[in-house]
Motif scaffolding. Structure first.
Motif, PDB file in Angstrom:
ATOM      1  N   ASP A  20       0.836  -1.202   0.000  1.00 57.55           N
ATOM      2  CA  ASP A  20       0.000   0.000   0.000  1.00 57.55           C
ATOM      3  C   ASP A  20       0.873   1.255   0.000  1.00 57.55           C
ATOM      4  O   ASP A  20       0.651   2.186   0.770  1.00 57.55           O
ATOM      5  N   LYS A  22       1.880   4.685  -1.068  1.00 55.74           N
ATOM      6  CA  LYS A  22       1.190   5.857  -1.612  1.00 55.74           C
ATOM      7  C   LYS A  22       1.686   7.069  -0.836  1.00 55.74           C
ATOM      8  O   LYS A  22       2.260   6.919   0.246  1.00 55.74           O
ATOM      9  N   THR A  60      -4.726   0.721  -2.689  1.00 56.36           N
ATOM     10  CA  THR A  60      -5.519   1.899  -3.022  1.00 56.36           C
ATOM     11  C   THR A  60      -5.549   2.019  -4.537  1.00 56.36           C
ATOM     12  O   THR A  60      -4.499   1.912  -5.177  1.00 56.36           O
ATOM     13  N   TYR A  62      -5.493   4.146  -7.080  1.00 52.22           N
ATOM     14  CA  TYR A  62      -4.518   4.890  -7.890  1.00 52.22           C
ATOM     15  C   TYR A  62      -3.164   4.197  -7.953  1.00 52.22           C
ATOM     16  O   TYR A  62      -2.425   4.345  -8.915  1.00 52.22           O
ATOM     17  N   SER A  81       3.669   0.695  -7.543  1.00 50.58           N
ATOM     18  CA  SER A  81       3.194   1.769  -6.663  1.00 50.58           C
ATOM     19  C   SER A  81       4.222   2.892  -6.565  1.00 50.58           C
ATOM     20  O   SER A  81       3.864   4.071  -6.572  1.00 50.58           O
ATOM     21  N   ASN A 101     -14.257   4.551  -8.611  1.00 54.14           N
ATOM     22  CA  ASN A 101     -13.366   3.408  -8.397  1.00 54.14           C
ATOM     23  C   ASN A 101     -13.318   2.527  -9.625  1.00 54.14           C
ATOM     24  O   ASN A 101     -12.242   2.110 -10.058  1.00 54.14           O
ATOM     25  N   LEU A 189     -10.196  10.331  -3.031  1.00 56.61           N
ATOM     26  CA  LEU A 189      -9.458   9.129  -3.380  1.00 56.61           C
ATOM     27  C   LEU A 189     -10.355   7.911  -3.168  1.00 56.61           C
ATOM     28  O   LEU A 189     -10.836   7.694  -2.061  1.00 56.61           O
ATOM     29  N   GLU A 191     -11.294   4.000  -2.564  1.00 52.78           N
ATOM     30  CA  GLU A 191     -10.698   2.876  -1.823  1.00 52.78           C
ATOM     31  C   GLU A 191     -11.116   1.567  -2.475  1.00 52.78           C
ATOM     32  O   GLU A 191     -12.162   1.490  -3.106  1.00 52.78           O
TER      33      GLU A 191
END
Length: 192
Positions: A20, A22, A60, A62, A81, A101, A189, A191
């Motif tokens: 994750d 980010k 996430t 993006y 990522s 999403n 953002l 999820e």
């Protein structure tokens, strides 16, 4: 990016993946201009032994790698990522963005992005090459953290902070990026 990739390389050597990565999970250790960064939120982290393939879909939208969405991935998903983070740091916007999403994840699944000439005209070809190698769709051909740390872009400025060491970084470019970061920060953002 050097500090981020160094942390990822260290974790990957220990067979640990973050899953994750980010901007929200990358913090400065203190308020000084030369503050080191810290990676936080290890809630999705997992030990990844040599031939184990992971199937749980976490992360996430993006920043998640396409192979994570397919439910068959390894620690190299962290590099994707990192590529998204670098893309955002240099352009102020994500490479894969949708109004929902579903739309964002569909763009990630395709792995198609552009480096718009007006936004990217001041970005070096070496930086763009490193991003392309981190956002390589095929995880088997994707650059590793160790390889990324040896990429020519990393060596352009040594270990110095580019904003301090390079007087040619224009105030206009900095202001444009700050404006884009604020817009990006204020966007909702999605999820997983």
């Amino acid at each position: 990016m050097r500090q981020i990739l160094s942390a990822v390389a260290y974790c990957h050597k220990l067979n640990i993946m973050h899953r994750d990565i980010k901007p929200e999970n990358i913090l400065f250790a203190d308020k000084s201009i030369s503050s080191p960064i810290k990676m936080i939120d290890w809630g999705f982290a997992a030990q990844c032994l040599s031939n184990h393939i992971f199937t749980s879909i976490v992360g996430t939208p993006y920043y998640v790698a396409p192979e994570v969405l397919s439910g068959k991935y390894t620690k190299i998903c962290d590099i994707w990522s990192c590529g998204v983070v670098m893309f955002i740091l240099l352009s102020g916007s994500p490479p894969f963005h949708g109004k929902s999403n579903k739309e964002t994840l569909e763009k990630v699944r395709k792995g198609e992005y552009t480096m718009n000439a007006s936004v990217w005209k001041n970005i070096s070809s070496a930086a763009k090459d490193l991003i392309r190698r981190m956002l390589e769709y095929n995880p088997e051909r994707r650059i590793t953290a160790e390889e990324a740390l040896k990429h020519p872009w990393m060596n352009l400025h040594g270990s110095k902070n580019i904003l301090i060491a390079d007087p040619n970084v224009s105030a206009k470019l900095g202001q444009e990026l700050i404006k884009k970061f604020r817009q990006f920060k204020n966007s909702k953002l999605p999820e997983l």
